[in-house]
Design a protein around this motif. Structure first.
Motif, PDB file in Angstrom:
ATOM      1  N   LEU A  12       0.825  -1.209   0.000  1.00 14.80           N
ATOM      2  CA  LEU A  12       0.000   0.000   0.000  1.00 14.80           C
ATOM      3  C   LEU A  12       0.860   1.260   0.000  1.00 14.80           C
ATOM      4  CD1 LEU A  12      -2.838  -0.988   2.482  1.00 14.80           C
ATOM      5  CD2 LEU A  12      -3.013  -0.697   0.005  1.00 14.80           C
ATOM      6  N   ILE A  13       1.933   1.268   0.777  1.00 18.05           N
ATOM      7  CA  ILE A  13       2.831   2.424   0.810  1.00 18.05           C
ATOM      8  C   ILE A  13       3.514   2.602  -0.546  1.00 18.05           C
ATOM      9  CG2 ILE A  13       4.953   3.348   1.835  1.00 18.05           C
ATOM     10  CD1 ILE A  13       3.969   2.150   4.511  1.00 18.05           C
ATOM     11  N   GLY A  14       3.895   1.507  -1.174  1.00 20.77           N
ATOM     12  CA  GLY A  14       4.473   1.586  -2.517  1.00 20.77           C
ATOM     13  C   GLY A  14       3.497   2.166  -3.522  1.00 20.77           C
ATOM     14  N   ALA A  15       2.225   1.788  -3.408  1.00 25.88           N
ATOM     15  CA  ALA A  15       1.195   2.343  -4.296  1.00 25.88           C
ATOM     16  C   ALA A  15       1.010   3.840  -4.024  1.00 25.88           C
ATOM     17  CB  ALA A  15      -0.120   1.595  -4.107  1.00 25.88           C
ATOM     18  N   LEU A  16       1.010   4.218  -2.756  1.00 28.62           N
ATOM     19  CA  LEU A  16       0.883   5.627  -2.382  1.00 28.62           C
ATOM     20  C   LEU A  16       2.023   6.448  -2.968  1.00 28.62           C
ATOM     21  CD1 LEU A  16      -0.236   7.984  -0.578  1.00 28.62           C
ATOM     22  CD2 LEU A  16       1.279   7.104   1.196  1.00 28.62           C
ATOM     23  N   ASP A  17       3.218   5.925  -2.876  1.00 28.58           N
ATOM     24  CA  ASP A  17       4.399   6.655  -3.360  1.00 28.58           C
ATOM     25  C   ASP A  17       4.326   6.983  -4.851  1.00 28.58           C
ATOM     26  OD1 ASP A  17       5.536   6.811  -0.865  1.00 28.58           O
ATOM     27  OD2 ASP A  17       6.866   5.088  -1.160  1.00 28.58           O
ATOM     28  N   HIS A  45      -7.690  15.357   1.796  1.00 29.10           N
ATOM     29  CA  HIS A  45      -8.294  14.081   2.194  1.00 29.10           C
ATOM     30  C   HIS A  45      -7.229  13.020   2.459  1.00 29.10           C
ATOM     31  CE1 HIS A  45     -12.628  14.401   1.969  1.00 29.10           C
ATOM     32  NE2 HIS A  45     -12.532  15.091   0.844  1.00 29.10           N
ATOM     33  N   CYS A  46      -6.087  13.144   1.835  1.00 31.92           N
ATOM     34  CA  CYS A  46      -5.024  12.123   1.918  1.00 31.92           C
ATOM     35  C   CYS A  46      -4.090  12.292   3.109  1.00 31.92           C
ATOM     36  CB  CYS A  46      -4.197  12.147   0.630  1.00 31.92           C
ATOM     37  SG  CYS A  46      -5.139  11.679  -0.827  1.00 31.92           S
ATOM     38  N   LEU A  51       0.189  10.384   6.845  1.00 27.57           N
ATOM     39  CA  LEU A  51       0.747  10.290   8.197  1.00 27.57           C
ATOM     40  C   LEU A  51       0.865   8.836   8.638  1.00 27.57           C
ATOM     41  CD1 LEU A  51      -1.171  13.262   9.847  1.00 27.57           C
ATOM     42  CD2 LEU A  51       1.264  13.188   9.231  1.00 27.57           C
ATOM     43  N   ALA A  52      -0.145   8.029   8.348  1.00 24.25           N
ATOM     44  CA  ALA A  52      -0.107   6.617   8.721  1.00 24.25           C
ATOM     45  C   ALA A  52       1.019   5.884   7.997  1.00 24.25           C
ATOM     46  CB  ALA A  52      -1.449   5.958   8.405  1.00 24.25           C
ATOM     47  N   ALA A  53       1.347   6.346   6.784  1.00 24.93           N
ATOM     48  CA  ALA A  53       2.408   5.711   5.990  1.00 24.93           C
ATOM     49  C   ALA A  53       3.789   6.245   6.334  1.00 24.93           C
ATOM     50  CB  ALA A  53       2.128   5.924   4.504  1.00 24.93           C
ATOM     51  N   GLY A  54       3.863   7.179   7.288  1.00 23.65           N
ATOM     52  CA  GLY A  54       5.159   7.728   7.666  1.00 23.65           C
ATOM     53  C   GLY A  54       5.648   8.827   6.752  1.00 23.65           C
ATOM     54  N   HIS A 105      -0.263  13.952  15.336  1.00 29.45           N
ATOM     55  CA  HIS A 105       0.600  12.839  14.936  1.00 29.45           C
ATOM     56  C   HIS A 105       2.084  13.138  15.177  1.00 29.45           C
ATOM     57  CE1 HIS A 105       1.715   9.276  12.576  1.00 29.45           C
ATOM     58  NE2 HIS A 105       2.674  10.017  12.086  1.00 29.45           N
ATOM     59  N   THR A 106       2.525  14.341  14.833  1.00 28.50           N
ATOM     60  CA  THR A 106       3.953  14.678  14.903  1.00 28.50           C
ATOM     61  C   THR A 106       4.353  15.333  16.220  1.00 28.50           C
ATOM     62  OG1 THR A 106       3.642  16.874  13.938  1.00 28.50           O
ATOM     63  CG2 THR A 106       4.052  15.028  12.400  1.00 28.50           C
TER      64      THR A 106
END
Length: 119
Positions: A12-17, A45-46, A51-54, A105-106
């Motif tokens: 999922l993170i790879g797809a996001l990137d 919206h993203c 944030l969840a993906a770092g 989050h941060t």
């Protein structure tokens, strides 16, 4: 299940990137490329997913660039790539929620002062 979940999260993170691009203005998200410019509503919206993906760096840039479009209290329709309009009626709320989520989050609240007085 843990290793399987880790592989799924990496996928999922790879797809996001694939939707993140670095520009002179910072990181941006491209969702409708090449047909649509970078929309503030969609980008805001993203932020939670970023944030969840770092990807705090991308989330921060999306928030700051969106804040830079504010006029008369309304967030502009586009971060870049189109003639600006202000028809995004929920944009200001989305911006506030995204910035609040980023700070939570941060634990870095310096983002609040970056565009003080915008609009």
């Amino acid at each position: 299940m843990g290793a399987r979940k880790d592989n799924y999260v990496r996928m999922l993170i790879g797809a996001l990137d694939q939707f993140i691009v670095k520009t002179k203005r910072g990181y941006q998200l491209v969702g409708g490329y090449p047909w649509l410019p970078v929309g503030t509503r969609q980008a805001l919206h993203c932020v939670g997913g970023l944030l969840a993906a770092g990807r705090e760096d991308v989330a921060r840039d999306v928030i700051l660039q969106s804040a830079g479009t504010v006029k008369d209290g309304m967030v502009g329709d586009w971060i870049s790539g189109a003639e600006q309009g202000w028809t995004n009626v929920e944009g200001t709320l989305r911006l506030f929620l995204a910035a609040s989520e980023y700070v939570r989050h941060t634990e870095n609240d310096s983002i609040w002062g970056r565009y003080r007085g915008a609009g």
